[in-house]
Design an enzyme around this catalytic site. Structure first.
Site, PDB file in Angstrom:
ATOM      1  N   ASN A 151       6.466 -10.892  -2.504  1.00  0.00           N
ATOM      2  CA  ASN A 151       7.056 -10.821  -1.160  1.00  0.00           C
ATOM      3  C   ASN A 151       6.097 -11.114  -0.017  1.00  0.00           C
ATOM      4  O   ASN A 151       6.463 -11.754   0.959  1.00  0.00           O
ATOM      5  CB  ASN A 151       7.798  -9.498  -0.955  1.00  0.00           C
ATOM      6  CG  ASN A 151       6.937  -8.292  -1.104  1.00  0.00           C
ATOM      7  OD1 ASN A 151       5.866  -8.334  -1.714  1.00  0.00           O
ATOM      8  ND2 ASN A 151       7.374  -7.175  -0.557  1.00  0.00           N
ATOM      9  N   LYS A 174      -4.362 -12.071  -9.839  1.00  0.00           N
ATOM     10  CA  LYS A 174      -3.172 -12.501 -10.598  1.00  0.00           C
ATOM     11  C   LYS A 174      -2.050 -12.668  -9.563  1.00  0.00           C
ATOM     12  O   LYS A 174      -1.470 -11.688  -9.101  1.00  0.00           O
ATOM     13  CB  LYS A 174      -2.839 -11.426 -11.644  1.00  0.00           C
ATOM     14  CG  LYS A 174      -1.403 -11.407 -12.132  1.00  0.00           C
ATOM     15  CD  LYS A 174      -1.048 -12.542 -13.066  1.00  0.00           C
ATOM     16  CE  LYS A 174       0.430 -12.483 -13.412  1.00  0.00           C
ATOM     17  NZ  LYS A 174       1.276 -13.203 -12.417  1.00  0.00           N
ATOM     18  N   GLU A 249       0.464   0.248  -5.168  1.00  0.00           N
ATOM     19  CA  GLU A 249       1.392   0.228  -4.023  1.00  0.00           C
ATOM     20  C   GLU A 249       2.714  -0.249  -4.607  1.00  0.00           C
ATOM     21  O   GLU A 249       2.856  -1.423  -4.962  1.00  0.00           O
ATOM     22  CB  GLU A 249       0.903  -0.749  -2.949  1.00  0.00           C
ATOM     23  CG  GLU A 249      -0.455  -0.433  -2.362  1.00  0.00           C
ATOM     24  CD  GLU A 249      -0.466   0.813  -1.508  1.00  0.00           C
ATOM     25  OE1 GLU A 249       0.611   1.250  -1.063  1.00  0.00           O
ATOM     26  OE2 GLU A 249      -1.551   1.373  -1.304  1.00  0.00           O
ATOM     27  N   CYS A 283       8.513  -3.929   0.925  1.00  0.00           N
ATOM     28  CA  CYS A 283       8.406  -2.624   0.251  1.00  0.00           C
ATOM     29  C   CYS A 283       8.748  -1.491   1.200  1.00  0.00           C
ATOM     30  O   CYS A 283       9.471  -0.571   0.851  1.00  0.00           O
ATOM     31  CB  CYS A 283       6.999  -2.432  -0.295  1.00  0.00           C
ATOM     32  SG  CYS A 283       5.723  -2.594   0.968  1.00  0.00           S
ATOM     33  N   GLU A 379      16.541   0.778  -5.293  1.00  0.00           N
ATOM     34  CA  GLU A 379      15.851   0.024  -4.241  1.00  0.00           C
ATOM     35  C   GLU A 379      16.501  -1.351  -4.147  1.00  0.00           C
ATOM     36  O   GLU A 379      16.392  -2.156  -5.075  1.00  0.00           O
ATOM     37  CB  GLU A 379      14.360  -0.138  -4.574  1.00  0.00           C
ATOM     38  CG  GLU A 379      13.625  -0.977  -3.535  1.00  0.00           C
ATOM     39  CD  GLU A 379      12.199  -1.372  -3.913  1.00  0.00           C
ATOM     40  OE1 GLU A 379      11.908  -1.536  -5.117  1.00  0.00           O
ATOM     41  OE2 GLU A 379      11.387  -1.519  -2.992  1.00  0.00           O
TER      42      GLU A 379
HETATM   43  P1  NAP Z   1       6.646  -7.028 -10.061  1.00  0.00           P
HETATM   44  O1  NAP Z   1       7.682  -7.747 -10.815  1.00  0.00           O
HETATM   45  O2  NAP Z   1       6.313  -5.642 -10.433  1.00  0.00           O
HETATM   46  O3  NAP Z   1       5.336  -7.983 -10.120  1.00  0.00           O
HETATM   47  C1  NAP Z   1       4.137  -7.650  -9.467  1.00  0.00           C
HETATM   48  C2  NAP Z   1       2.969  -8.363 -10.153  1.00  0.00           C
HETATM   49  O4  NAP Z   1       2.750  -7.767 -11.444  1.00  0.00           O
HETATM   50  C3  NAP Z   1       3.235  -9.844 -10.405  1.00  0.00           C
HETATM   51  O5  NAP Z   1       2.041 -10.568 -10.246  1.00  0.00           O
HETATM   52  C4  NAP Z   1       3.673  -9.857 -11.867  1.00  0.00           C
HETATM   53  O6  NAP Z   1       3.470 -11.102 -12.504  1.00  0.00           O
HETATM   54  C5  NAP Z   1       2.736  -8.809 -12.417  1.00  0.00           C
HETATM   55  N1  NAP Z   1       3.149  -8.283 -13.727  1.00  0.00           N
HETATM   56  C6  NAP Z   1       4.370  -8.275 -14.281  1.00  0.00           C
HETATM   57  N2  NAP Z   1       4.320  -7.709 -15.510  1.00  0.00           N
HETATM   58  C7  NAP Z   1       3.039  -7.361 -15.732  1.00  0.00           C
HETATM   59  C8  NAP Z   1       2.343  -6.739 -16.812  1.00  0.00           C
HETATM   60  N3  NAP Z   1       2.959  -6.377 -17.933  1.00  0.00           N
HETATM   61  N4  NAP Z   1       1.027  -6.530 -16.676  1.00  0.00           N
HETATM   62  C9  NAP Z   1       0.378  -6.893 -15.552  1.00  0.00           C
HETATM   63  N5  NAP Z   1       0.985  -7.495 -14.519  1.00  0.00           N
HETATM   64  C10 NAP Z   1       2.293  -7.718 -14.593  1.00  0.00           C
HETATM   65  O7  NAP Z   1       7.024  -6.959  -8.492  1.00  0.00           O
HETATM   66  P2  NAP Z   1       7.710  -8.056  -7.568  1.00  0.00           P
HETATM   67  O8  NAP Z   1       9.121  -8.259  -7.990  1.00  0.00           O
HETATM   68  O9  NAP Z   1       6.822  -9.262  -7.462  1.00  0.00           O
HETATM   69  O10 NAP Z   1       7.664  -7.324  -6.141  1.00  0.00           O
HETATM   70  C11 NAP Z   1       8.684  -6.499  -5.672  1.00  0.00           C
HETATM   71  C12 NAP Z   1       8.335  -5.036  -5.822  1.00  0.00           C
HETATM   72  O11 NAP Z   1       7.058  -4.784  -5.242  1.00  0.00           O
HETATM   73  C13 NAP Z   1       9.297  -4.128  -5.084  1.00  0.00           C
HETATM   74  O12 NAP Z   1       9.603  -3.004  -5.867  1.00  0.00           O
HETATM   75  C14 NAP Z   1       8.508  -3.713  -3.842  1.00  0.00           C
HETATM   76  O13 NAP Z   1       8.929  -2.490  -3.271  1.00  0.00           O
HETATM   77  C15 NAP Z   1       7.130  -3.651  -4.378  1.00  0.00           C
HETATM   78  N6  NAP Z   1       6.148  -3.788  -3.298  1.00  0.00           N
HETATM   79  C16 NAP Z   1       5.428  -2.694  -2.922  1.00  0.00           C
HETATM   80  C17 NAP Z   1       4.535  -2.788  -1.854  1.00  0.00           C
HETATM   81  C18 NAP Z   1       3.738  -1.597  -1.385  1.00  0.00           C
HETATM   82  O14 NAP Z   1       2.791  -1.795  -0.635  1.00  0.00           O
HETATM   83  N7  NAP Z   1       4.070  -0.380  -1.799  1.00  0.00           N
HETATM   84  C19 NAP Z   1       4.383  -4.008  -1.185  1.00  0.00           C
HETATM   85  C20 NAP Z   1       5.119  -5.105  -1.606  1.00  0.00           C
HETATM   86  C21 NAP Z   1       6.008  -4.991  -2.666  1.00  0.00           C
HETATM   87  P3  NAP Z   1       4.678 -12.169 -12.667  1.00  0.00           P
HETATM   88  O15 NAP Z   1       5.053 -12.584 -11.296  1.00  0.00           O
HETATM   89  O16 NAP Z   1       4.046 -13.236 -13.471  1.00  0.00           O
HETATM   90  O17 NAP Z   1       5.783 -11.450 -13.395  1.00  0.00           O
END
Ligand code: NAP
Length: 481
Positions: A151, A174, A249, A283, A379
């Site tokens: 995002n 990554k 986060e 987020c 969410e």
């Molecule tokens: P995500 O699917 O959890 O992916 C985040 C990162 O983790 C990506 O680079 C993903 O790679 C990687 N990943 C996936 N599976 C993994 C594994 N088994 N081992 C290590 N890394 C792995 O999250 P998203 O859909 O990109 O982002 C949306 C989420 O992020 C929402 O829930 C949002 O609330 C949260 N978020 C939180 C914050 C905060 O500051 N609290 C800020 C922004 C977003 P791939 O892309 O290759 O799958």
């Protein structure tokens, strides 16, 4: 697009993963789909790179990082356009991500020049310690794995690499598979500015394929990850085997609370800023609108009126107010979540229609109650306003805290004392009074209570967290006293 791995160039020999423009499906470029063996190469090289980087004086590291920030800003237009195309976000939102990285670099370089250890008074009766001098220094952790969501890939990359590199660590980044291109270019800028190639590497490939290899590698000293709560929990369980420190986060379902004496016109602008920004994929977006029953109708009517004015479409067109989502799949998931909430008894009073490949008309749901999933642990990562009415402050507070997440929150009231006393009882990492919850600065400790994360990110805190404090003892230098 090629990447540097272990100091050498990788391009052809791997599976080519396409990166598509979500607005029209056009393939913009491909990146190498790395393997677990490539990750091991990267981590081994990073250990070498870290030693080289940490050996540079702080002033030199700061000069290089500031040069990097200048390079990034000089390419803001070109890189912003690339991020807009691969992500679907509005061009101005894409450009601002690079500004934030530059601001973070500045903030952490400033702080790194003042990362003091302490000199400790020696209070012991043990005569063997008399005359000793004890002091501490902050030393780098080693190699830091930085895992990024789709995002705000560039901005959040800045939140990780600025403290890690300023403190003398190496980074392995990554990027999200959906939009890795701008980050690859950002890493090129790091190298061009003078960060050794092995001290800053980007590893492309699906998290499901290379993720475990990265976070389970014993050469990784710390993991800093922003993303979904489920992914974070999985990473924590894998990292636990090596007791690797983790900073997370994660997800949120933040409350936007409107008390009976709130300035409703103020809440409308803030609600739009909090929920429509980045097409609702934030987020800390305000995701639950908890509104006193006496003002709920006025809020709903004015909100819908304001939403009707928004122009939705081509993110490269600067006249648009709402851009696209990361993918058709992500947009369709939000449409499904709206349907699910209506199925539980809510009423869709505005929007919610899919447009084009990845656009969504922001939706307003009324009649939402505390028992529905959206009021608790669902969410929704898109511009949806679920409105939940309350009668008493106790009821409002129970609604706010009846949630496994606790990232940010927002409270609106003309009575500051009342708003603060309400905010004190909110279980969330921050509370914005008379402003939307989508709020973050370079310095503030940003992070979540409960399942929204572990640790805080911000230059007031994170530099220390990316170091380890070592005690030095100078034996008997003061004589035996
Ligand atoms: P995500 O699917 O959890 O992916 C985040 C990162 O983790 C990506 O680079 C993903 O790679 C990687 N990943 C996936 N599976 C993994 C594994 N088994 N081992 C290590 N890394 C792995 O999250 P998203 O859909 O990109 O982002 C949306 C989420 O992020 C929402 O829930 C949002 O609330 C949260 N978020 C939180 C914050 C905060 O500051 N609290 C800020 C922004 C977003 P791939 O892309 O290759 O799958």
């Amino acid at each position: 697009m090629y990447i540097q791995l272990g100091g050498g160039r990788i391009d052809k020999e791997r599976e080519a993963l396409p990166v598509c423009n979500p607005v029209n499906g056009e393939v913009i470029d491909t990146v190498p789909g790395l393997t677990p063996a490539d990750i091991a190469t990267a981590v081994e090289a990073a250990a070498e790179g870290q030693r080289e980087w940490a050996a540079k004086p702080q002033t030199e590291r700061n000069r290089i990082l500031r040069r990097f920030a200048d390079l990034l800003l000089s390419r803001r237009a070109e890189l912003g356009e690339l991020l807009c195309r691969e992500n679907g976000k509005r061009i101005s939102e894409a450009e601002e991500e690079f500004d934030t990285v530059a601001a973070l670099i500045e903030s952490y370089c400033d702080k790194a020049g003042h990362l003091y250890g302490v000199s400790l008074p020696n209070v012991t009766d043990a005569t063997s310690c008399h005359g000793d001098v004890i002091f501490t220094r902050h030393e780098p952790l080693g190699v830091v794995a930085c895992l990024l969501p789709f995002n705000f890939p560039v901005e959040l990359c800045g939140h990780k690499i600025a403290p890690a590199l300023a403190a003398g660590n190496a980074v392995i980044i990554k990027p999200p598979s959906d939009c890795p291109l701008a980050i690859i270019k950002l890493v090129d800028c790091l190298h061009e500015a003078g960060v050794p190639a092995k001290a800053a590497q980007v590893v492309t490939g699906r998290g499901s394929v290379i993720g475990d290899a990265l976070v389970s590698h014993p050469g990784i000293a710390a993991i800093t990850m922003t993303g979904g709560t489920e992914t974070g929990a999985h990473i924590a369980s894998v990292a636990a085997k090596n007791l690797t420190r983790c900073f997370f986060e994660l997800g949120g379902n933040d409350a936007f609370v409107i008390l009976d004496d709130a300035d409703i016109d103020l809440t409308i602008g803030q609600a739009l800023e909090s929920r429509v920004n980045n097409a609702g994929q934030v987020c800390c977006a305000s995701k639950r609108y908890i509104v006193h029953e006496s003002v709920a109708e006025e809020f709903t009517d004015k909100l819908i009126l304001a939403l009707k004015q928004l122009k939705i479409g081509d993110p490269a067109d600067r006249s648009m107010n709402v851009g696209g989502m990361i993918s058709e799949k992500a947009r369709d998931e939000v449409v499904e979540q709206i349907r699910h909430t209506v199925g539980q008894g809510a009423t869709l009073v505005y929007g919610g229609e899919a447009q084009g490949k990845n656009f969504l008309v922001p939706a307003v749901l009324t009649g939402v109650t505390g028992e529905m999933d959206v009021a608790c642990d669902l969410e929704i990562f898109g511009a949806v306003f679920p409105i939940i009415r309350f009668k008493t402050l106790e009821e409002a507070l129970a609604l706010v805290n009846h949630c496994p997440y606790g990232l940010n929150s927002a409270v609106f009231s003309r009575d500051m004392a009342k708003a603060i006393s309400f905010a004190e009882q909110i279980q969330a990492g921050s509370a914005v009074i008379n402003g939307g919850g989508n709020y973050r600065t370079a310095t503030m400790p940003f992070g979540g209570f409960k399942k929204s994360g572990i640790g805080r990110e911000g230059s007031s805190r994170t530099l220390e967290e990316f170091t380890q404090e070592k005690s030095y003892v100078l034996k008997a230098v003061l004589g035996n006293r």
